[in-house]
Scaffold this motif. Structure first.
Motif, mmCIF file in Angstrom:
data_model
loop_
_atom_site.group_PDB
_atom_site.id
_atom_site.type_symbol
_atom_site.label_atom_id
_atom_site.label_comp_id
_atom_site.label_asym_id
_atom_site.label_seq_id
_atom_site.Cartn_x
_atom_site.Cartn_y
_atom_site.Cartn_z
ATOM 1 N N PRO A 193 -39.277 73.259 -20.415
ATOM 2 C CA PRO A 193 -39.262 73.600 -18.992
ATOM 3 C C PRO A 193 -38.057 72.992 -18.277
ATOM 4 C CG PRO A 193 -40.948 71.946 -19.436
ATOM 5 C CD PRO A 193 -40.362 72.350 -20.761
ATOM 6 N N VAL A 194 -37.622 73.656 -17.233
ATOM 7 C CA VAL A 194 -36.521 73.160 -16.414
ATOM 8 C C VAL A 194 -37.053 72.043 -15.536
ATOM 9 C CG1 VAL A 194 -34.865 73.759 -14.625
ATOM 10 C CG2 VAL A 194 -35.432 75.417 -16.403
ATOM 11 N N GLN A 195 -36.326 70.925 -15.519
ATOM 12 C CA GLN A 195 -36.758 69.795 -14.702
ATOM 13 C C GLN A 195 -36.338 70.005 -13.254
ATOM 14 O OE1 GLN A 195 -35.109 66.262 -16.457
ATOM 15 N NE2 GLN A 195 -37.017 65.842 -17.516
ATOM 16 N N GLU A 196 -37.236 69.652 -12.348
ATOM 17 C CA GLU A 196 -36.903 69.695 -10.926
ATOM 18 C C GLU A 196 -36.074 68.467 -10.582
ATOM 19 O OE1 GLU A 196 -39.775 70.245 -7.837
ATOM 20 O OE2 GLU A 196 -41.008 71.431 -9.173
ATOM 21 N N ALA A 197 -35.296 68.595 -9.541
ATOM 22 C CA ALA A 197 -34.543 67.447 -9.052
ATOM 23 C C ALA A 197 -35.539 66.422 -8.503
ATOM 24 C CB ALA A 197 -33.589 67.880 -7.951
ATOM 25 N N PRO A 198 -35.315 65.152 -8.765
ATOM 26 C CA PRO A 198 -36.254 64.134 -8.275
ATOM 27 C C PRO A 198 -36.233 64.051 -6.747
ATOM 28 C CG PRO A 198 -34.307 63.100 -9.211
ATOM 29 C CD PRO A 198 -34.192 64.576 -9.483
ATOM 30 N N ASP A 199 -37.394 63.724 -6.178
ATOM 31 C CA ASP A 199 -37.488 63.574 -4.724
ATOM 32 C C ASP A 199 -36.838 62.286 -4.244
ATOM 33 O OD1 ASP A 199 -38.816 65.994 -4.409
ATOM 34 O OD2 ASP A 199 -40.788 65.066 -4.581
ATOM 35 N N LEU A 200 -36.771 61.287 -5.123
ATOM 36 C CA LEU A 200 -36.163 60.011 -4.785
ATOM 37 C C LEU A 200 -34.936 59.794 -5.652
ATOM 38 C CD1 LEU A 200 -39.297 57.682 -4.557
ATOM 39 C CD2 LEU A 200 -38.035 58.728 -2.674
ATOM 40 N N LEU A 201 -33.851 59.386 -5.021
ATOM 41 C CA LEU A 201 -32.596 59.122 -5.724
ATOM 42 C C LEU A 201 -32.293 57.631 -5.659
ATOM 43 C CD1 LEU A 201 -30.468 61.968 -4.121
ATOM 44 C CD2 LEU A 201 -31.427 61.973 -6.423
ATOM 45 N N THR A 202 -31.852 57.074 -6.759
ATOM 46 C CA THR A 202 -31.368 55.697 -6.736
ATOM 47 C C THR A 202 -29.963 55.698 -6.127
ATOM 48 O OG1 THR A 202 -30.331 55.856 -8.901
ATOM 49 C CG2 THR A 202 -32.651 55.133 -8.849
ATOM 50 N N THR A 203 -29.444 54.529 -5.848
ATOM 51 C CA THR A 203 -28.090 54.424 -5.305
ATOM 52 C C THR A 203 -27.081 55.048 -6.272
ATOM 53 O OG1 THR A 203 -28.689 52.424 -4.101
ATOM 54 C CG2 THR A 203 -26.344 52.812 -4.444
ATOM 55 N N LYS A 204 -27.250 54.793 -7.548
ATOM 56 C CA LYS A 204 -26.343 55.345 -8.559
ATOM 57 C C LYS A 204 -26.440 56.874 -8.608
ATOM 58 C CE LYS A 204 -25.109 54.779 -13.409
ATOM 59 N NZ LYS A 204 -25.415 54.091 -14.653
ATOM 60 N N GLU A 205 -27.656 57.406 -8.549
ATOM 61 C CA GLU A 205 -27.843 58.858 -8.569
ATOM 62 C C GLU A 205 -27.260 59.501 -7.309
ATOM 63 O OE1 GLU A 205 -31.965 59.096 -11.176
ATOM 64 O OE2 GLU A 205 -32.079 58.815 -9.009
ATOM 65 N N LEU A 206 -27.462 58.839 -6.165
ATOM 66 C CA LEU A 206 -26.911 59.359 -4.916
ATOM 67 C C LEU A 206 -25.388 59.367 -4.961
ATOM 68 C CD1 LEU A 206 -27.234 60.384 -2.030
ATOM 69 C CD2 LEU A 206 -27.326 57.998 -1.289
ATOM 70 N N ALA A 207 -24.804 58.314 -5.470
ATOM 71 C CA ALA A 207 -23.346 58.247 -5.585
ATOM 72 C C ALA A 207 -22.821 59.372 -6.473
ATOM 73 C CB ALA A 207 -22.921 56.888 -6.135
ATOM 74 N N ALA A 208 -23.494 59.623 -7.581
ATOM 75 C CA ALA A 208 -23.083 60.711 -8.474
ATOM 76 C C ALA A 208 -23.231 62.062 -7.776
ATOM 77 C CB ALA A 208 -23.911 60.676 -9.757
ATOM 78 N N TYR A 209 -24.322 62.242 -7.048
ATOM 79 C CA TYR A 209 -24.575 63.489 -6.331
ATOM 80 C C TYR A 209 -23.494 63.754 -5.284
ATOM 81 C CZ TYR A 209 -26.994 66.830 -3.297
ATOM 82 O OH TYR A 209 -27.323 67.917 -2.532
ATOM 83 N N LEU A 210 -23.100 62.701 -4.570
ATOM 84 C CA LEU A 210 -22.095 62.834 -3.515
ATOM 85 C C LEU A 210 -20.664 62.704 -4.044
ATOM 86 C CD1 LEU A 210 -23.806 60.695 -0.723
ATOM 87 C CD2 LEU A 210 -23.770 63.197 -0.951
ATOM 88 N N ARG A 211 -20.535 62.379 -5.334
ATOM 89 C CA ARG A 211 -19.228 62.172 -5.974
ATOM 90 C C ARG A 211 -18.429 61.075 -5.274
ATOM 91 N NH1 ARG A 211 -17.876 68.541 -6.740
ATOM 92 N NH2 ARG A 211 -19.558 68.956 -8.189
#
Length: 63
Positions: A2-20
């Protein structure tokens, strides 16, 4: 698989990666209270995806 949904909570590291952006930039935004609102969950700072999206939309409007 199954395709994973994006998590509802982002860590600081995940947020930084998301925002580049570097992790240090995201931490600086939090320290200066200019970035998306996050909160402490145990030892970690986490950000709600909906809060991040609202913050980005607001930044886009003022640009």
């Amino acid at each position: 698989m199954p395709v994973q949904e994006a998590p509802d909570l982002l860590t600081t590291k995940e947020l930084a990666a998301y925002l580049r952006k570097p992790v240090a930039t995201v931490r600086g935004w939090r320290y200066r209270k200019v970035g998306p609102a996050g909160f402490r969950l145990g030892r970690d700072i986490v950000y709600r995806r909906e809060t991040v999206e609202a913050w980005l939309a607001e930044r886009e409007k003022t640009a």
